[in-house]
Design a protein around this motif. Structure first.
Motif, PDB file in Angstrom:
ATOM      1  N   LYS A 116      22.463  76.341  30.003  1.00  9.15           N
ATOM      2  CA  LYS A 116      22.240  75.462  29.259  1.00  9.15           C
ATOM      3  C   LYS A 116      20.711  74.910  29.894  1.00  9.15           C
ATOM      4  O   LYS A 116      19.879  74.555  29.192  1.00  9.15           O
ATOM      5  CB  LYS A 116      23.179  73.969  29.658  1.00  9.15           C
ATOM      6  N   ASP A 117      20.607  74.829  31.148  1.00  5.77           N
ATOM      7  CA  ASP A 117      19.186  74.720  31.672  1.00  5.77           C
ATOM      8  C   ASP A 117      18.048  75.797  31.453  1.00  5.77           C
ATOM      9  O   ASP A 117      17.044  75.267  30.891  1.00  5.77           O
ATOM     10  CB  ASP A 117      19.215  74.830  33.353  1.00  5.77           C
ATOM     11  N   TYR A 169      18.407  77.060  28.184  1.00  8.26           N
ATOM     12  CA  TYR A 169      18.254  76.552  26.657  1.00  8.26           C
ATOM     13  C   TYR A 169      17.491  75.299  26.485  1.00  8.26           C
ATOM     14  O   TYR A 169      17.122  75.096  25.592  1.00  8.26           O
ATOM     15  CB  TYR A 169      19.366  76.966  25.887  1.00  8.26           C
ATOM     16  N   THR A 170      17.582  74.475  27.653  1.00  7.57           N
ATOM     17  CA  THR A 170      16.929  73.140  27.448  1.00  7.57           C
ATOM     18  C   THR A 170      15.587  73.165  28.231  1.00  7.57           C
ATOM     19  O   THR A 170      14.988  72.146  28.340  1.00  7.57           O
ATOM     20  CB  THR A 170      17.984  72.012  27.781  1.00  7.57           C
ATOM     21  N   ALA A 189      26.184  76.281  23.921  1.00  8.13           N
ATOM     22  CA  ALA A 189      24.970  76.968  24.910  1.00  8.13           C
ATOM     23  C   ALA A 189      24.232  75.684  25.699  1.00  8.13           C
ATOM     24  O   ALA A 189      24.091  75.401  26.757  1.00  8.13           O
ATOM     25  CB  ALA A 189      24.354  78.002  24.795  1.00  8.13           C
ATOM     26  N   CYS A 190      23.760  74.888  24.576  1.00  9.48           N
ATOM     27  CA  CYS A 190      22.862  73.902  24.920  1.00  9.48           C
ATOM     28  C   CYS A 190      23.107  72.399  24.491  1.00  9.48           C
ATOM     29  O   CYS A 190      22.226  71.694  24.744  1.00  9.48           O
ATOM     30  CB  CYS A 190      21.345  74.361  24.410  1.00  9.48           C
ATOM     31  N   PHE A 243      17.575  71.929  18.044  1.00  7.42           N
ATOM     32  CA  PHE A 243      17.038  72.919  18.872  1.00  7.42           C
ATOM     33  C   PHE A 243      15.456  73.206  18.646  1.00  7.42           C
ATOM     34  O   PHE A 243      14.661  73.240  19.426  1.00  7.42           O
ATOM     35  CB  PHE A 243      18.031  74.063  19.147  1.00  7.42           C
ATOM     36  N   TRP A 287      12.049  72.309  20.906  1.00  6.77           N
ATOM     37  CA  TRP A 287      11.071  73.237  21.266  1.00  6.77           C
ATOM     38  C   TRP A 287       9.795  73.085  20.700  1.00  6.77           C
ATOM     39  O   TRP A 287       8.698  73.321  21.281  1.00  6.77           O
ATOM     40  CB  TRP A 287      11.529  74.643  21.378  1.00  6.77           C
TER      41      TRP A 287
END
Length: 141
Positions: free
Chosen positions: A47-48, A50-51, A79-80, A87, A91
């Motif tokens: 998660k860390d 993907y974030t 996952a995130c 998402f 980003w």
């Protein structure tokens, strides 16, 4: 008496959590470039990544996230914690502010595997039935 009961309850909870299986992504696996040193990640570490909280692999290599654009992906959400739209927006904002770089995109799952294989530090979530030539599977614990 209360403290013994509390202790027993906490001990049982610990056994239950320890016995739980590793985080399973719905019909998907996490892959990385074969040069990445990690063979497994915790769900929190994934998660860390993907974030954008974790930007480097152990050893200092940049993490490069690769995705399939415009696809609803339950595994990505697991996952995130964000759906595909959130998402993408997340980003884009990081990239616009200069605090991150948007994930690399591939047209299909086979191209995504090839992108990860050819990009140092790359990580991606791909369908579990996809051929994984030139990449390594990362176990999620």
């Amino acid at each position: 008496m209360k403290s013994k009961s509390y202790f027993f309850m906490m001990l049982c909870a610990g056994w239950v959590l320890a016995a739980m299986p590793a985080m399973a992504l719905d019909g998907a696996v996490v892959i990385a470039n074969s040069a990445v040193a990690a063979d497994s990640l915790t769900a929190d570490a994934l998660k860390d990544i993907y974030t954008g909280k974790t930007k480097y692999w152990e050893g200092g290599q940049n993490i490069v996230i690769a995705v399939l654009p415009d696809k609803t992906d339950a595994a990505l959400q697991q996952a995130c914690g964000m759906d595909t739209s959130a998402f993408k927006t997340f980003w884009q904002r990081l990239a616009f502010s200069g605090r991150g770089q948007e994930p690399k995109k591939a047209g299909d799952a086979a191209a995504l595997v090839q992108l990860v294989a050819s990009t140092k530090g790359a990580i991606a979530i791909v369908p579990a039935d996809e051929a994984l030539a030139g990449v390594k599977k990362i176990d999620i614990k």
